[in-house]
Each structure stands twice: as C-alpha cells, then as structure tokens.
Design an enzyme around this catalytic site. Structure first.
Site, mmCIF file in Angstrom:
data_model
loop_
_atom_site.group_PDB
_atom_site.id
_atom_site.type_symbol
_atom_site.label_atom_id
_atom_site.label_comp_id
_atom_site.label_asym_id
_atom_site.label_seq_id
_atom_site.Cartn_x
_atom_site.Cartn_y
_atom_site.Cartn_z
ATOM 1 N N SER A 10 0.942 -1.187 -0.095
ATOM 2 C CA SER A 10 -0.108 -0.133 0.106
ATOM 3 C C SER A 10 0.874 1.322 0.210
ATOM 4 O O SER A 10 1.865 1.084 0.624
ATOM 5 C CB SER A 10 -0.930 -0.067 1.388
ATOM 6 O OG SER A 10 -1.621 1.341 1.257
ATOM 7 N N TYR A 23 -2.927 0.133 10.292
ATOM 8 C CA TYR A 23 -2.850 -0.372 9.013
ATOM 9 C C TYR A 23 -1.574 0.180 8.495
ATOM 10 O O TYR A 23 -0.858 -0.795 7.740
ATOM 11 C CB TYR A 23 -4.068 0.263 8.029
ATOM 12 C CG TYR A 23 -4.091 0.067 6.656
ATOM 13 C CD1 TYR A 23 -4.783 -1.384 6.306
ATOM 14 C CD2 TYR A 23 -3.727 0.987 5.711
ATOM 15 C CE1 TYR A 23 -4.632 -1.594 4.919
ATOM 16 C CE2 TYR A 23 -3.551 0.361 4.402
ATOM 17 C CZ TYR A 23 -4.221 -0.707 3.873
ATOM 18 O OH TYR A 23 -4.227 -0.984 2.623
#
Length: 133
Positions: A10, A23
């Site tokens: 990501s 995250y």
C-alpha cells in the site's frame, strides 16, 4: 526452481496518513518483509517484489461501512466523495481500479522484468509523497 512472489502492499507503507497507525504499520512491515525475502530468496531465483496501490475503492470490501466513514471523516469529505478526493490528490488525477493493480502484477511476472527483485511499483496515480527514493 525460481518463481515470483508479489506482495500487495500500500502507499501507506511509505506515507503516514491520519488515524491509520495500525494499517500503516502493518503495510510498512510487509514492505520491509518484501525486501528481506528478496535478499534471502534471490539465491534460489525467486523474485520478491511489491505493488503499492492507493485508494482502490471500486469492488473493494475494505470501503464498506466503517472504514470508508473513517477515511471520509479523517479527510473532511463525504463518503461518496472519496473516489474523486483520492483522484484529485494524484498527479494523474485518476481513480485506481482493481485491473490497474492486476496490470502491475503482470508487469512483474510476465517476463519483461524477470531480472528484478526487491522492487516497488506504485500504482496510485502519482502520489509524490509515496515516491520510492
């Protein structure tokens, strides 16, 4: 025997975002693991690379319910404005789709990059803060 491992990481592995410590930390660890595995598995001709998407909203369950609401609140926009919000913060002003991520994966395993390992391909429309140095 050789082969390929692709980690879908990501942009958050490289860029800190508001209210996203869990995250972002997990994705940063996954990116580091990509590099560690590339170093360890190269002797076996196993290539380990990462694809760094950002804001893949279409067809993603991560945007259902509370996650989308949390991201919208963090950025001060409405949930339905998230795709346009994310696109506008990129250099290409593009919405990222799942097939864009698939294309990046194919680029890594399709044969043209068969001598590359430990790399990161950003598929995010161009988020300058996420550029890998």
């Amino acid at each position: 025997m050789g082969g390929d491992i692709i980690n879908i990481v990501s942009k958050n592995a490289l860029v800190s975002g508001p209210n996203n410590a869990g995250y972002g930390s997990a994705k940063a660890a996954q990116l580091h693991l990509t590099h560690l595995n590339a170093a360890e598995l190269g002797k076996d001709h196993i290539r380990v690379n990462a694809v760094n998407p950002d804001a893949v909203i279409a067809d993603s369950k991560i945007w259902k319910g509370a996650w989308a609401e949390g991201r919208a609140k963090a950025y001060g926009v409405k949930v339905e404005e998230l795709p346009a919000f994310y696109a506008k913060r990129t250099l290409l002003n593009e919405v990222i789709f799942p097939e864009d991520i698939a294309n990046g994966c194919f680029a890594l395993v399709g044969g043209l990059l068969n001598k590359s390992t430990g790399n990161v391909i950003n598929i995010d429309g161009g988020v300058p803060a996420g550029f890998v140095r």
